[in-house]
Scaffold this motif. Structure first.
Motif, short mmCIF file in Angstrom:
data_model
loop_
_atom_site.label_atom_id
_atom_site.label_comp_id
_atom_site.label_asym_id
_atom_site.label_seq_id
_atom_site.Cartn_x
_atom_site.Cartn_y
_atom_site.Cartn_z
N LEU B 244 36.53 -48.11 28.86
CA LEU B 244 37.32 -48.78 27.93
C LEU B 244 36.96 -50.09 27.45
O LEU B 244 36.32 -51.04 28.27
CB LEU B 244 38.65 -48.95 28.60
CG LEU B 244 39.42 -47.75 28.98
CD1 LEU B 244 40.72 -48.08 29.75
CD2 LEU B 244 39.77 -46.75 27.91
N PHE B 245 37.01 -50.40 26.20
CA PHE B 245 37.07 -51.72 25.89
C PHE B 245 38.82 -52.31 25.83
O PHE B 245 39.15 -51.64 24.86
CB PHE B 245 36.38 -52.23 24.67
CG PHE B 245 36.17 -53.78 24.45
CD1 PHE B 245 35.28 -54.53 25.29
CD2 PHE B 245 37.28 -54.42 23.72
CE1 PHE B 245 35.19 -56.13 25.01
CE2 PHE B 245 37.33 -55.66 23.49
CZ PHE B 245 36.16 -56.48 24.09
N ALA B 246 38.88 -53.26 26.77
CA ALA B 246 40.41 -53.27 26.91
C ALA B 246 41.21 -53.91 25.67
O ALA B 246 42.21 -53.47 25.53
CB ALA B 246 40.85 -54.37 27.95
N ARG B 250 45.27 -55.79 29.16
CA ARG B 250 44.69 -56.76 29.94
C ARG B 250 44.12 -55.51 30.99
O ARG B 250 44.67 -54.65 31.32
CB ARG B 250 45.55 -57.51 30.81
CG ARG B 250 45.90 -58.81 29.83
CD ARG B 250 47.26 -59.29 30.55
NE ARG B 250 46.96 -59.81 31.69
CZ ARG B 250 47.06 -61.03 32.04
NH1 ARG B 250 47.50 -62.05 31.33
NH2 ARG B 250 47.15 -61.16 33.34
N CYS B 251 42.86 -55.94 31.42
CA CYS B 251 42.14 -54.83 32.53
C CYS B 251 43.04 -54.69 33.67
O CYS B 251 42.97 -53.60 34.22
CB CYS B 251 40.80 -55.58 32.75
SG CYS B 251 39.82 -55.10 31.17
N ASP B 252 43.69 -55.77 34.05
CA ASP B 252 44.44 -55.77 35.52
C ASP B 252 45.66 -54.51 35.32
O ASP B 252 45.91 -54.02 36.02
CB ASP B 252 44.81 -56.96 36.03
CG ASP B 252 45.40 -57.82 35.09
OD1 ASP B 252 45.49 -57.57 33.82
OD2 ASP B 252 46.05 -58.80 35.51
N ASP B 253 46.15 -54.74 33.98
CA ASP B 253 47.41 -53.97 33.72
C ASP B 253 46.69 -52.29 33.63
O ASP B 253 47.27 -51.55 34.20
CB ASP B 253 48.02 -54.03 32.49
CG ASP B 253 48.77 -55.59 32.62
OD1 ASP B 253 49.15 -55.80 33.61
OD2 ASP B 253 49.23 -55.99 31.39
N ILE B 254 45.57 -52.25 33.16
CA ILE B 254 45.04 -50.89 32.84
C ILE B 254 44.72 -50.47 34.37
O ILE B 254 44.84 -49.35 34.72
CB ILE B 254 43.68 -50.84 32.18
CG1 ILE B 254 44.00 -51.46 30.65
CG2 ILE B 254 42.98 -49.57 32.16
CD1 ILE B 254 42.75 -51.53 29.74
N ASP B 278 40.29 -60.00 31.42
CA ASP B 278 40.59 -59.71 32.84
C ASP B 278 39.90 -58.81 33.40
O ASP B 278 40.36 -58.04 34.55
CB ASP B 278 42.14 -59.67 32.98
CG ASP B 278 42.94 -60.98 33.02
OD1 ASP B 278 42.26 -62.17 32.82
OD2 ASP B 278 44.16 -60.84 33.04
N ASN B 279 38.63 -58.29 33.01
CA ASN B 279 38.03 -57.13 33.54
C ASN B 279 37.48 -57.37 35.07
O ASN B 279 37.56 -56.38 35.82
CB ASN B 279 36.85 -56.85 32.60
CG ASN B 279 35.74 -57.84 32.58
OD1 ASN B 279 36.04 -58.93 32.94
ND2 ASN B 279 34.55 -57.34 32.42
N GLU B 280 37.50 -58.70 35.55
CA GLU B 280 36.90 -58.81 36.79
C GLU B 280 38.20 -58.38 37.78
O GLU B 280 38.00 -57.97 38.94
CB GLU B 280 36.59 -60.21 37.25
CG GLU B 280 34.81 -60.14 37.03
CD GLU B 280 34.60 -61.74 36.57
OE1 GLU B 280 35.19 -62.68 36.73
OE2 GLU B 280 33.44 -61.88 35.65
#
Lengths: 299, 323
Positions: B244-246, B250-254, B278-280
């Motif tokens: 995914l590209f968020a 946000r990546c943390d929600d994903i 927020d991918n980290e």
């Protein structure tokens, strides 16, 4: 044509769109329309109103007025750009309406429009002074100026690279990758993933070549059609600026549609491998995977 | 291909033939659908209409064929192409040019023009991407007989083409696109470009892509669970690769949505690669969860390498011969 002094001062991509562009959203009152309109305004885009039949007179996102027709909206707001984000079955009519009202540039986000409808529409638009971008386009983003469409705003930062892409998701991915490597962009233009679109790679390469803020171009293409081959010819004969190209879809079997309506090949010339070779021969620096692509900028 | 898909495919091919035959019949062209083995005649053609994506015109093509032997014929000589501008429509001179090009006898040009007109009308009315009479034979008694007909309806126009056969595949949940390929590594993506990039990466590491489940635009968090459930339930799938590209999510929600979806005892391994906001943090949440069949990748190359490795392991487990 001789340049006027005013044109000399303003960059070419800023002529395409800038923070003073007066933007309409056809389909602003829908659920997704409300969300991305809000993002556009937050980015600083001059959204002057929306169009939704039967909702004229209401107030839309952040108090922007809603009109019943594009003509009424243009009369009241002098809008010159319109984003079309209505359902596929209404989108063709919405673009005709925008052209009829004299909108200079129409960005069609809608995906899933029947091909023969697009063929008729594009033939018609070519006889007018309007430019159609898309369909199935994520929009145009000029960093620090405006975002017209559905692109996530945080991916971009101002700089000298012009980005043009058929795919939305890949343009986000690549632009974000450029941004974290401190390679800023002059403009992002999504021309759309359909078989037949209103604006081609070559149209946008011409803007980038003539634009004094753009120093290099990133072209993100895929299998299907001959737009990348036309771009290769243009790069060879006309481009003085370096072009970096990423081409995807090398694994697609012949005849299979790879998600985008336009991403399928019937002849070898339409395959990803052939396009990659043609662009390389034309002098572009090319890659077919992300990591190699970013490495092109450091060598 | 498993039986389910073969049966589905056969069924669809049959429905397509019936749809085309009925459609042509209503337009005044009878398709001789009785089994034919050999056809004698003075001329055999493939007469077709297709949309040219590069010019935006409809190309009418008359291609001369060899006489029909064993139920098949071959292309001989050069096809003649006439391009029709939609706003102008098919002109008689274009039909005559096709007739002349493939040596239709002059006194039969009017009959031929009539068939070309009907074919063109079918192409437009059916919202077709490709329409053909194949083969179209001129008998020794100067009669035109079509032995096969094809109408490939534009999937985007199905809503206004009642009776058009549905695409031959398991149907994905609403507003999610599915592109099937022959392999066992399915990618779940939010954008077709990302899907192609993922399939390319899987191939590079020696894997075979099972295609993509594309959530495209719209609310990622709402589509995630149905998309993953659909992907994991596909026959033949050994690994699910979520790439995914968020975007505006946000990546943390994903990451939290992925964990919430994940059945405790899932047998199909899931590989997650995310980029964007927020991918980290997103990766950290997945790593901390420490699920047995969940792997969170650093980048796409890592994800693809891992997917191919796991797919090969699973093949052995499930008793496939190793390749």
């Amino acid at each position: 044509m001789p340049f006027t002094s005013q044109m000399n001062e303003r960059s070419n991509v800023a002529i395409l769109a800038n923070k003073n562009s007066r933007v309409l959203v056809q389909g602003m009152t829908g659920r997704e329309g409300r969300t991305f309109t809000d993002h556009m305004i937050a980015y600083g885009t001059n959204v002057v109103g929306g169009v939704t039949p039967h909702k004229g007179g209401e107030w839309g996102v952040r108090g922007r007025p809603v009109f019943d027709t594009v003509r009424a909206a243009v009369n009241a707001t002098e809008a010159d750009i319109s984003v079309v984000a209505v359902a596929a079955q209404q989108a063709v009519d919405a673009v005709y309406e925008a052209v009829d009202a004299g909108i200079r540039m129409i960005i069609c986000i809608t995906e899933g429009i029947p091909m023969q409808d697009m063929m008729r529409l594009i033939e018609y638009v070519r006889g007018t002074s309007s430019r159609l971008i898309g369909a199935n386009s994520p929009g145009i983003l000029i960093p620090s100026e405006c975002s017209i469409g559905i692109m996530p705003w945080y991916i971009a930062t101002r700089g000298g690279i012009g980005v043009v892409s058929r795919s939305g998701s890949l343009m986000y991915e690549v632009t974000y990758g450029l941004t974290i490597r401190e390679l800023g962009q002059s403009a992002l233009v999504g021309i759309g993933g359909d078989s037949i679109v209103g604006t081609s790679f070559v149209d946008i390469l011409e803007y980038f070549e003539d634009d004094h803020e753009t120093e290099a171009v990133v072209l993100i293409g895929e299998l299907g059609g001959r737009m990348e081959l036309d771009a290769a010819r243009f790069i060879k004969s006309r481009m003085s600026k370096p072009v970096y190209a990423l081409i995807t879809g090398g694994t697609a079997p012949q005849g299979v549609r790879m998600g985008h309506a336009g991403a399928h090949y019937l002849t070898n010339e339409e395959s990803a491998g052939y396009k990659l070779a043609a662009l390389r021969d034309a002098g572009a620096r090319v890659a077919d995977r992300l990591e190699d692509f970013y490495a092109l900028f450091t060598h | 291909m498993d039986n389910f898909q073969t049966e589905l495919h056969k069924h669809t091919a049959q429905t397509s033939r019936t749809f085309a035959r009925d459609y042509f019949l209503r337009a005044g062209i009878a398709i001789e659908s009785e089994a034919f083995w050999e056809v004698e005649g003075q001329l055999a053609l493939r007469l077709s209409a297709s949309n040219d994506r590069n010019t935006g015109k409809v190309n009418l093509t008359a291609a001369p064929l060899s006489p029909v032997r064993d139920g098949a014929s071959l292309l001989i000589g050069t096809p003649i192409v006439e391009s029709v501008t939609l706003s102008i429509g098919l002109r008689d001179f274009q039909a005559r040019a096709l007739a002349l090009g493939v040596n239709v006898p002059t006194m039969l040009w009017d009959d031929f023009t009539d068939i070309v007109r009907k074919l063109y009308a079918c192409h437009l009315n059916a919202d077709s991407l490709y329409t053909a009479l194949d083969p179209l034979v001129l008998t020794n008694d100067d009669l035109w007989i079509a032995y096969g007909g094809v109408i490939e309806v534009d999937p985007n126009a199905h809503f206004r083409q009642p009776g058009a056969p549905p695409p031959p595949m398991p149907l994905p949940p609403e507003r999610i696109n599915y592109v099937p390929l022959a392999g066992d590594i399915i990618s779940v993506v939010n954008g077709a470009g990302l899907g192609m990039l993922t399939a390319d990466a899987v191939t590079r590491y020696g894997g075979v892509s099972a295609g993509m489940v594309d959530m495209s635009s719209g609310s990622l968090l709402e589509k995630l669970a149905p998309a993953l459930t659909f992907a994991a339930s596909l026959p033949r799938v050994n690994v699910v690769l979520l790439n995914l590209f968020a975007g505006m999510t946000r990546c943390d929600d994903i990451a939290r949505a992925v964990l919430q979806w994940m059945p405790a005892e899932t047998s199909v391994p899931l590989i997650v690669r995310m980029s964007g906001y927020d991918n980290e943090e997103g990766k950290e949440i997945l790593d901390k969860a420490a699920r047995l069949t969940l792997y969170s990748a650093i980048d796409l190359e890592d994800a693809a390498r891992r997917a191919v490795h796991l797919a090969n392991e699973r093949k052995v487990e499930r008793g496939y011969p190793s390749e």
